[in-house]
Design a protein around this motif. Structure first.
Motif, mmCIF file in Angstrom:
data_model
loop_
_atom_site.group_PDB
_atom_site.id
_atom_site.type_symbol
_atom_site.label_atom_id
_atom_site.label_comp_id
_atom_site.label_asym_id
_atom_site.label_seq_id
_atom_site.Cartn_x
_atom_site.Cartn_y
_atom_site.Cartn_z
ATOM 1 N N GLY A 68 -39.701 -22.738 -32.722
ATOM 2 C CA GLY A 68 -40.695 -23.791 -32.875
ATOM 3 C C GLY A 68 -41.416 -23.686 -34.204
ATOM 4 N N PRO A 69 -42.335 -24.601 -34.444
ATOM 5 C CA PRO A 69 -43.112 -24.565 -35.682
ATOM 6 C C PRO A 69 -43.856 -23.228 -35.824
ATOM 7 C CG PRO A 69 -43.506 -26.617 -34.495
ATOM 8 C CD PRO A 69 -42.713 -25.732 -33.587
ATOM 9 N N GLY A 70 -43.769 -22.631 -36.997
ATOM 10 C CA GLY A 70 -44.462 -21.376 -37.268
ATOM 11 C C GLY A 70 -43.806 -20.153 -36.648
ATOM 12 N N GLN A 71 -42.609 -20.302 -36.089
ATOM 13 C CA GLN A 71 -41.915 -19.178 -35.468
ATOM 14 C C GLN A 71 -40.704 -18.777 -36.306
ATOM 15 O OE1 GLN A 71 -41.057 -20.772 -31.508
ATOM 16 N NE2 GLN A 71 -42.652 -19.429 -30.682
ATOM 17 N N GLU A 72 -40.244 -17.542 -36.059
ATOM 18 C CA GLU A 72 -39.014 -17.059 -36.671
ATOM 19 C C GLU A 72 -38.176 -16.396 -35.594
ATOM 20 O OE1 GLU A 72 -40.869 -14.596 -39.673
ATOM 21 O OE2 GLU A 72 -40.728 -12.811 -38.412
ATOM 22 N N SER A 73 -36.870 -16.470 -35.761
ATOM 23 C CA SER A 73 -35.948 -15.887 -34.792
ATOM 24 C C SER A 73 -35.490 -14.514 -35.259
ATOM 25 C CB SER A 73 -34.724 -16.783 -34.624
ATOM 26 O OG SER A 73 -33.748 -16.135 -33.817
ATOM 27 N N PRO A 96 -52.194 -10.910 -28.977
ATOM 28 C CA PRO A 96 -51.684 -9.710 -28.307
ATOM 29 C C PRO A 96 -50.190 -9.517 -28.535
ATOM 30 C CG PRO A 96 -52.715 -11.225 -26.726
ATOM 31 C CD PRO A 96 -52.705 -11.901 -28.053
ATOM 32 N N VAL A 97 -49.806 -8.258 -28.596
ATOM 33 C CA VAL A 97 -48.414 -7.864 -28.816
ATOM 34 C C VAL A 97 -47.795 -7.441 -27.488
ATOM 35 C CG1 VAL A 97 -46.976 -6.075 -29.885
ATOM 36 C CG2 VAL A 97 -48.852 -7.127 -31.191
ATOM 37 N N GLN A 98 -46.553 -7.820 -27.279
ATOM 38 C CA GLN A 98 -45.759 -7.313 -26.158
ATOM 39 C C GLN A 98 -44.747 -6.330 -26.729
ATOM 40 O OE1 GLN A 98 -44.034 -10.967 -24.604
ATOM 41 N NE2 GLN A 98 -45.280 -10.716 -22.779
ATOM 42 N N ALA A 99 -44.409 -5.313 -25.951
ATOM 43 C CA ALA A 99 -43.426 -4.334 -26.382
ATOM 44 C C ALA A 99 -42.021 -4.907 -26.272
ATOM 45 C CB ALA A 99 -43.530 -3.071 -25.536
ATOM 46 N N GLN A 100 -41.173 -4.554 -27.230
ATOM 47 C CA GLN A 100 -39.758 -4.892 -27.125
ATOM 48 C C GLN A 100 -39.213 -4.259 -25.852
ATOM 49 O OE1 GLN A 100 -37.599 -4.065 -30.697
ATOM 50 N NE2 GLN A 100 -35.606 -4.429 -29.776
ATOM 51 N N PRO A 107 -46.346 -14.071 -30.630
ATOM 52 C CA PRO A 107 -45.985 -15.458 -30.321
ATOM 53 C C PRO A 107 -45.141 -16.148 -31.395
ATOM 54 C CG PRO A 107 -48.297 -15.070 -29.812
ATOM 55 C CD PRO A 107 -47.792 -13.847 -30.533
ATOM 56 N N ASP A 108 -45.147 -15.626 -32.613
ATOM 57 C CA ASP A 108 -44.396 -16.268 -33.696
ATOM 58 C C ASP A 108 -42.979 -15.707 -33.871
ATOM 59 O OD1 ASP A 108 -45.633 -13.881 -34.545
ATOM 60 O OD2 ASP A 108 -45.531 -14.480 -36.636
ATOM 61 N N VAL A 109 -42.555 -14.833 -32.969
ATOM 62 C CA VAL A 109 -41.206 -14.245 -33.035
ATOM 63 C C VAL A 109 -40.478 -14.562 -31.731
ATOM 64 C CG1 VAL A 109 -39.906 -12.087 -33.251
ATOM 65 C CG2 VAL A 109 -42.029 -12.375 -34.527
#
Length: 164
Positions: A10-15, A134-138, A149-151
């Motif tokens: 989405g907008p502002g995200q990267e894969s 907030p960060v979630q763990a891989q 949220p941007d990944v």
């Protein structure tokens, strides 16, 4: 094993599927904060991200921006095919001790020299934010990637993803 279909961006995200292999190192001015309870373990705008295909980025913070009094050298080392040999730290705050939740590369290979001595943290047992998000763990506990949220993924780490 077949490569999975990347999630929509989405907008502002990267894969993570646009990240290279071997990994890329990128300096970031984003605001990174790591806490355990009400103790701030790190606070910086000078982090580095390591980005590798199918992995959430791992964040490396300068020692000067880490409360090193809460880190204790831990037993053991590991070897990354891209960065070199890592050693580990336990985090200790009051009576809480989290074993091997931080690591560093003292002498990484030349391509990763900028992160020499920088500290990275597994986000699973800590409260980590990037620009207040907030960060979630891989998934899986082996990799130290930070999902923000941007990944977008899918992310390596869950059962069945080892061959990605």
């Amino acid at each position: 094993m077949r490569r999975p279909e990347p999630d929509p961006v989405g907008p502002g995200q990267e894969s993570v599927w646009s990240y290279p292999r071997p990994p890329r190192l990128e300096q970031s001015g984003r605001h990174v904060v790591i806490q355990l309870g009400d103790v701030t373990l790190a606070d910086t705008h000078r982090a580095w991200r390591v980005m590798e295909t199918s992995h959430a980025p791992a964040w490396y913070l300068p020692r000067e921006d880490v409360a090193m009094e809460h880190l204790r050298q831990a037993e053991g080392r590991s070897l990354c095919e891209w960065k070199g040999q890592a050693d580990y730290f336990d985090v200790a705050v009051d009576q809480i001790v989290l074993p091997r939740v931080a690591w560093r590369y003292r002498n990484p290979v030349p391509a990763f020299a900028p992160i020499a001595g920088h500290i990275a943290f597994y986000p699973g047992a800590l409260e980590c934010t990037v620009d207040g998000q907030p960060v979630q763990a891989q998934p899986g506990g082996f990799y130290g990637g930070w999902i923000t949220p941007d990944v977008v993924g899918p992310f390596k780490g869950d059962e069945g993803t080892w061959g990605w």
